[in-house]
Design a protein around this motif. Structure first.
Motif, PDB file in Angstrom:
ATOM      1  N   ILE A   1       0.828  -1.206   0.000  1.00 36.58           N
ATOM      2  CA  ILE A   1       0.000   0.000   0.000  1.00 36.58           C
ATOM      3  C   ILE A   1       0.857   1.249   0.000  1.00 36.58           C
ATOM      4  CG2 ILE A   1      -0.324   0.345   2.484  1.00 36.58           C
ATOM      5  CD1 ILE A   1      -3.171   0.402  -0.045  1.00 36.58           C
ATOM      6  N   SER A   2       1.998   1.224   0.691  1.00 36.97           N
ATOM      7  CA  SER A   2       2.903   2.372   0.696  1.00 36.97           C
ATOM      8  C   SER A   2       3.477   2.603  -0.694  1.00 36.97           C
ATOM      9  CB  SER A   2       4.039   2.157   1.704  1.00 36.97           C
ATOM     10  OG  SER A   2       3.553   2.073   3.020  1.00 36.97           O
ATOM     11  N   THR A   3       3.864   1.518  -1.367  1.00 36.62           N
ATOM     12  CA  THR A   3       4.375   1.630  -2.737  1.00 36.62           C
ATOM     13  C   THR A   3       3.329   2.248  -3.653  1.00 36.62           C
ATOM     14  OG1 THR A   3       5.801  -0.304  -2.432  1.00 36.62           O
ATOM     15  CG2 THR A   3       5.328   0.360  -4.696  1.00 36.62           C
ATOM     16  N   SER A   4       2.095   1.777  -3.545  1.00 37.54           N
ATOM     17  CA  SER A   4       1.038   2.289  -4.415  1.00 37.54           C
ATOM     18  C   SER A   4       0.710   3.750  -4.110  1.00 37.54           C
ATOM     19  CB  SER A   4      -0.214   1.418  -4.298  1.00 37.54           C
ATOM     20  OG  SER A   4      -0.698   1.405  -2.971  1.00 37.54           O
ATOM     21  N   LEU A   5       0.752   4.136  -2.829  1.00 42.07           N
ATOM     22  CA  LEU A   5       0.497   5.528  -2.468  1.00 42.07           C
ATOM     23  C   LEU A   5       1.619   6.438  -2.962  1.00 42.07           C
ATOM     24  CD1 LEU A   5      -0.903   5.009   1.133  1.00 42.07           C
ATOM     25  CD2 LEU A   5      -2.087   6.224  -0.694  1.00 42.07           C
ATOM     26  N   LEU A   6       2.847   5.958  -2.899  1.00 42.09           N
ATOM     27  CA  LEU A   6       3.984   6.742  -3.379  1.00 42.09           C
ATOM     28  C   LEU A   6       3.888   7.002  -4.870  1.00 42.09           C
ATOM     29  CD1 LEU A   6       6.916   5.037  -1.410  1.00 42.09           C
ATOM     30  CD2 LEU A   6       6.034   7.333  -1.046  1.00 42.09           C
ATOM     31  N   LEU A   7       3.370   6.029  -5.606  1.00 42.69           N
ATOM     32  CA  LEU A   7       3.358   6.123  -7.066  1.00 42.69           C
ATOM     33  C   LEU A   7       2.078   6.729  -7.621  1.00 42.69           C
ATOM     34  CD1 LEU A   7       4.899   2.647  -7.947  1.00 42.69           C
ATOM     35  CD2 LEU A   7       6.052   4.854  -7.924  1.00 42.69           C
ATOM     36  N   SER A   8       0.964   6.522  -6.964  1.00 43.41           N
ATOM     37  CA  SER A   8      -0.324   6.893  -7.562  1.00 43.41           C
ATOM     38  C   SER A   8      -0.741   8.330  -7.306  1.00 43.41           C
ATOM     39  CB  SER A   8      -1.422   5.963  -7.047  1.00 43.41           C
ATOM     40  OG  SER A   8      -1.654   6.205  -5.667  1.00 43.41           O
ATOM     41  N   GLU A   9      -0.259   8.910  -6.189  1.00 45.62           N
ATOM     42  CA  GLU A   9      -0.723  10.243  -5.781  1.00 45.62           C
ATOM     43  C   GLU A   9      -2.250  10.264  -5.695  1.00 45.62           C
ATOM     44  OE1 GLU A   9       1.304  13.702  -7.616  1.00 45.62           O
ATOM     45  OE2 GLU A   9       2.472  12.212  -8.708  1.00 45.62           O
ATOM     46  N   SER A  10      -2.792   9.190  -5.163  1.00 46.13           N
ATOM     47  CA  SER A  10      -4.246   9.056  -5.061  1.00 46.13           C
ATOM     48  C   SER A  10      -4.579   8.223  -3.843  1.00 46.13           C
ATOM     49  CB  SER A  10      -4.804   8.397  -6.324  1.00 46.13           C
ATOM     50  OG  SER A  10      -6.177   8.078  -6.167  1.00 46.13           O
ATOM     51  N   ILE A  11      -5.787   8.417  -3.334  1.00 46.49           N
ATOM     52  CA  ILE A  11      -6.270   7.636  -2.207  1.00 46.49           C
ATOM     53  C   ILE A  11      -7.390   6.693  -2.634  1.00 46.49           C
ATOM     54  CG2 ILE A  11      -8.134   9.126  -1.380  1.00 46.49           C
ATOM     55  CD1 ILE A  11      -5.343   7.699   0.826  1.00 46.49           C
ATOM     56  N   ILE A  12      -7.815   6.773  -3.897  1.00 45.00           N
ATOM     57  CA  ILE A  12      -8.886   5.937  -4.425  1.00 45.00           C
ATOM     58  C   ILE A  12      -8.412   4.487  -4.524  1.00 45.00           C
ATOM     59  CG2 ILE A  12     -10.488   5.588  -6.333  1.00 45.00           C
ATOM     60  CD1 ILE A  12     -10.903   8.179  -4.760  1.00 45.00           C
ATOM     61  N   LEU A  13      -9.218   3.550  -4.028  1.00 43.65           N
ATOM     62  CA  LEU A  13      -8.789   2.151  -3.959  1.00 43.65           C
ATOM     63  C   LEU A  13      -8.487   1.562  -5.336  1.00 43.65           C
ATOM     64  CD1 LEU A  13     -11.007   0.567  -1.142  1.00 43.65           C
ATOM     65  CD2 LEU A  13      -8.847   1.807  -0.981  1.00 43.65           C
ATOM     66  N   SER A  14      -9.246   1.947  -6.346  1.00 46.57           N
ATOM     67  CA  SER A  14      -8.993   1.406  -7.684  1.00 46.57           C
ATOM     68  C   SER A  14      -7.640   1.869  -8.222  1.00 46.57           C
ATOM     69  CB  SER A  14     -10.110   1.822  -8.644  1.00 46.57           C
ATOM     70  OG  SER A  14     -10.216   3.233  -8.720  1.00 46.57           O
ATOM     71  N   ASP A  15      -7.250   3.099  -7.906  1.00 46.41           N
ATOM     72  CA  ASP A  15      -5.933   3.592  -8.321  1.00 46.41           C
ATOM     73  C   ASP A  15      -4.822   2.840  -7.598  1.00 46.41           C
ATOM     74  OD1 ASP A  15      -7.022   5.447 -10.046  1.00 46.41           O
ATOM     75  OD2 ASP A  15      -7.015   7.066  -8.583  1.00 46.41           O
ATOM     76  N   LEU A  16      -5.017   2.602  -6.312  1.00 43.97           N
ATOM     77  CA  LEU A  16      -4.023   1.859  -5.543  1.00 43.97           C
ATOM     78  C   LEU A  16      -3.930   0.417  -6.042  1.00 43.97           C
ATOM     79  CD1 LEU A  16      -4.950   3.133  -1.958  1.00 43.97           C
ATOM     80  CD2 LEU A  16      -3.209   4.035  -3.501  1.00 43.97           C
ATOM     81  N   ALA A  17      -5.079  -0.169  -6.363  1.00 40.94           N
ATOM     82  CA  ALA A  17      -5.106  -1.555  -6.837  1.00 40.94           C
ATOM     83  C   ALA A  17      -4.398  -1.698  -8.178  1.00 40.94           C
ATOM     84  CB  ALA A  17      -6.552  -2.041  -6.961  1.00 40.94           C
ATOM     85  N   SER A  18      -4.420  -0.641  -9.009  1.00 37.82           N
ATOM     86  CA  SER A  18      -3.785  -0.724 -10.323  1.00 37.82           C
ATOM     87  C   SER A  18      -2.277  -0.871 -10.225  1.00 37.82           C
ATOM     88  CB  SER A  18      -4.131   0.524 -11.144  1.00 37.82           C
ATOM     89  OG  SER A  18      -3.531   1.673 -10.593  1.00 37.82           O
ATOM     90  N   ILE A  19      -1.704  -0.505  -9.078  1.00 38.50           N
ATOM     91  CA  ILE A  19      -0.270  -0.699  -8.863  1.00 38.50           C
ATOM     92  C   ILE A  19      -0.009  -2.007  -8.135  1.00 38.50           C
ATOM     93  CG2 ILE A  19       1.762   0.249  -7.699  1.00 38.50           C
ATOM     94  CD1 ILE A  19       0.557   3.014  -8.174  1.00 38.50           C
ATOM     95  N   ILE A  20      -0.862  -2.343  -7.178  1.00 35.84           N
ATOM     96  CA  ILE A  20      -0.672  -3.580  -6.411  1.00 35.84           C
ATOM     97  C   ILE A  20      -0.910  -4.811  -7.280  1.00 35.84           C
ATOM     98  CG2 ILE A  20      -1.630  -4.950  -4.508  1.00 35.84           C
ATOM     99  CD1 ILE A  20      -2.051  -2.384  -2.972  1.00 35.84           C
ATOM    100  N   ALA A  21      -1.872  -4.747  -8.197  1.00 37.02           N
ATOM    101  CA  ALA A  21      -2.219  -5.910  -9.030  1.00 37.02           C
ATOM    102  C   ALA A  21      -1.021  -6.489  -9.767  1.00 37.02           C
ATOM    103  CB  ALA A  21      -3.344  -5.547 -10.004  1.00 37.02           C
TER     104      ALA A  21
END
Length: 394
Positions: A44-64
Motif C-alpha cells: 500500500i505504501s508503494t502504491s500511495l507513493l506512485l499513484s498520488e491518489s487515495i482511491i482504492l482502484s488507483d491503488l489496486a492498479s499498482i498492487i495488481a
C-alpha cells in the motif's frame, strides 16, 4: 495519473525494488508483526507513493501487477486488509516514528523542537486530530487519531494528554535536552487542562485564543481588578503588548498573554504562552507547517477528501498508510536536499534567487515525489530508494 507502470514486472524493475526495500525496512522496524501485515503495508505504501491518489482502484492498479493478480482481486485484497481486526496499523506507525526519532538530532543551537496540533475534517464524515513535527517549513505526522465527524472524544482532555505525552517522549528519546514548544490555533473547550499538562512536562505552549477569553485585569476607572474579555485589553497598533503572569478564566490559570497586530485578520493575535513573550509571535507563525501537511494529504497531494470509504476503522487504517507515504516522501526530499551528490543523474532545481534572496521552489514532499517519478521512469537508473531512513532536522 500515468498508467505506464501497469505491465508485467521483472524482479529488477524499479517498482519491485521499491517494494522490497520498504518491506526490508519495515521488517527491521517490527520483526514480531505478521509478515502478511508487513507485506500489505509495503504494497500500500508503494502504491500511495506512485499513484498520488487515495482511491482504492488507483491503488489496486499498482498492487495488481506487483502481486500478479487481477485488478478486482487487488481491490478486494486492499479492502480485506484495511478491515482486518488483527492488523494494528497505528502501533506500527508508532514503531516507525520511534525508529526515526531514535536517530533524530536537533540542528538548531536553541535546541528547540516545534510540535503543532490541530483538527482536520474529511468532508462531513471524519475528524482527524493531528500532532506534527516541524522540519524546515514543512512537517511530518508524529501522532494522530481518527474519529467520526465532530465526535466529542476528539476534543476531550484525555486524548490530548495521551498525544502530548507521546510526542514529548518521542522527542526526548534521542534529545533529552530538547526544548519542546506546542503550537495551536484558536482553541475550544477546556484548554486550561492542556496548558497545565504541558507546563507539568516542562515544555512550552504557544496557543492562539479567542477574543472572548476572560482575563482578570486592572481597570483604570474602577481602580481594581475586574474580569474582561481579552479583546478589551489595551494593545498597540504596530507592536506587541505583553501581559505577564495574567489570570485567565474563572479557574484563575496563570499564563503570559501577548497581543499582536495582525494585518491578515480583522482582530489582533491573542496568544497564551508560558515561554518567552518576545519570540511568541515569531514562534507561533511556525504553526502553519501543519497546514502544509494537511494540504499534501488533500488537494496538493493524495486528495484524501475523495476517499469513498465510509467505515471509520477502514478509513483510519488507510489514513495511517497515507501518513506513511507522506513521511517517506518528505524524508526522501530532505535527504536529497542535504545529500544531492549521492543521487547521481537526478538533477532537481530546488531553489531560485528572487531579489537577491534564495527561496525554495519545491517543498520536501514534492521533491520526494519528483525523485520517485524519475526513478520509476528510468530504465538504467539503479538507485535503491529507502534503503535507509534518516530524518534530518533542517
Amino acid at each position: 495519473m500515468s498508467k505506464s507502470y501497469n505491465k508485467n514486472l521483472s524482479l529488477s524493475s524499479p517498482i519491485v525494488k521499491l517494494f522490497n526495500n520498504l518491506l526490508d525496512k519495515f521488517i527491521s522496524i517490527a520483526p514480531y508483526l505478521p509478515l502478511s501485515f508487513l507485506k500489505f503495508i509495503s504494497f500500500i505504501s508503494t502504491s500511495l507513493l506512485l499513484s498520488e491518489s487515495i482511491i482504492l482502484s488507483d491503488l489496486a492498479s499498482i498492487i495488481a501487477p506487483l502481486k500478479d493478480i487481477a485488478l478486482s482481486s487487488a481491490e478486494k485484497y486492499i479492502s480485506r486488509s484495511l478491515n482486518n481486526l488483527g492488523y494494528d496499523f497505528h502501533h506500527f506507525y508508532f514503531k516507525f516514528i520511534q525508529s526515526l526519532m531514535s536517530n533524530f538530532n536537533i540542528k538548531h543551537p536553541d535546541n528547540k523542537v516545534i510540535i503543532s496540533l490541530d483538527h482536520m475534517y474529511v468532508e462531513d464524515r471524519f475528524t482527524i486530530l493531528m500532532f506534527t513535527l516541524r522540519v524546515g517549513k514543512t512537517s511530518i505526522p508524529l501522532w494522530f487519531n481518527e474519529f467520526n465527524y465532530h465526535d466529542s472524544e476528539a476534543y476531550l482532555f484525555p486524548i490530548f494528554k495521551e498525544a502530548i505525552k507521546t510526542c514529548h517522549d518521542l522527542v526526548k528519546l534521542n534529545n533529552p535536552n530538547a526544548k519542546i514548544e506546542f503550537l495551536a490555533d484558536r482553541w475550544f473547550g477546556n484548554h486550561i487542562k492542556i496548558l497545565d499538562y504541558i507546563n507539568i512536562l516542562g515544555d512550552t505552549y504557544n496557543f492562539r485564543t479567542k477574543g472572548s477569553l476572560l482575563v482578570l485585569d486592572m481597570d483604570k476607572k474602577e481602580k481594581h481588578n475586574i474580569w474582561k474579555n481579552i479583546n478589551k485589553l489595551d494593545s498597540y497598533i504596530y507592536k506587541s503588548k505583553f501581559y505577564p503572569h495574567s489570570l485567565i478564566t474563572r479557574n484563575r490559570f496563570e499564563t503570559n498573554i501577548v497581543i499582536s497586530p495582525s494585518f491578515n485578520h480583522k482582530e489582533p493575535l491573542y496568544l497564551l504562552t508560558n515561554g518567552d513573550m518576545s519570540s511568541a509571535v515569531k514562534d507561533y507563525m511556525k504553526r502553519f507547517s501543519i497546514e502544509f501537511t494537511f494540504k499534501n494529504q488533500k488537494t496538493n497531494g493524495h486528495f484524501l477528501e475523495e476517499t469513498q470509504i465510509k467505515d471509520l476503522y477502514a478509513f483510519g487504517n488507510l489514513y495511517v498508510c497515507l501518513c506513511f507515504a507522506q513521511s517517506l516522501l518528505t524524508i526522501l526530499g530532505i535527504d536529497y536536499s542535504k545529500n544531492s551528490n549521492c543521487y547521481k543523474k537526478i538533477k532537481i532545481r530546488t531553489t531560485k534567487k528572487v531579489k537577491g534572496k534564495r527561496i525554495r521552489i519545491y517543498s520536501y514532499f514534492h521533491i520526494g515525489l519528483l525523485i520517485i517519478k524519475f526513478v520509476m521512469n528510468s530504465i538504467h537508473y539503479e538507485y535503491q530508494l529507502f534503503k535507509r531512513l534518516i530524518l534530518y532536522d533542517v
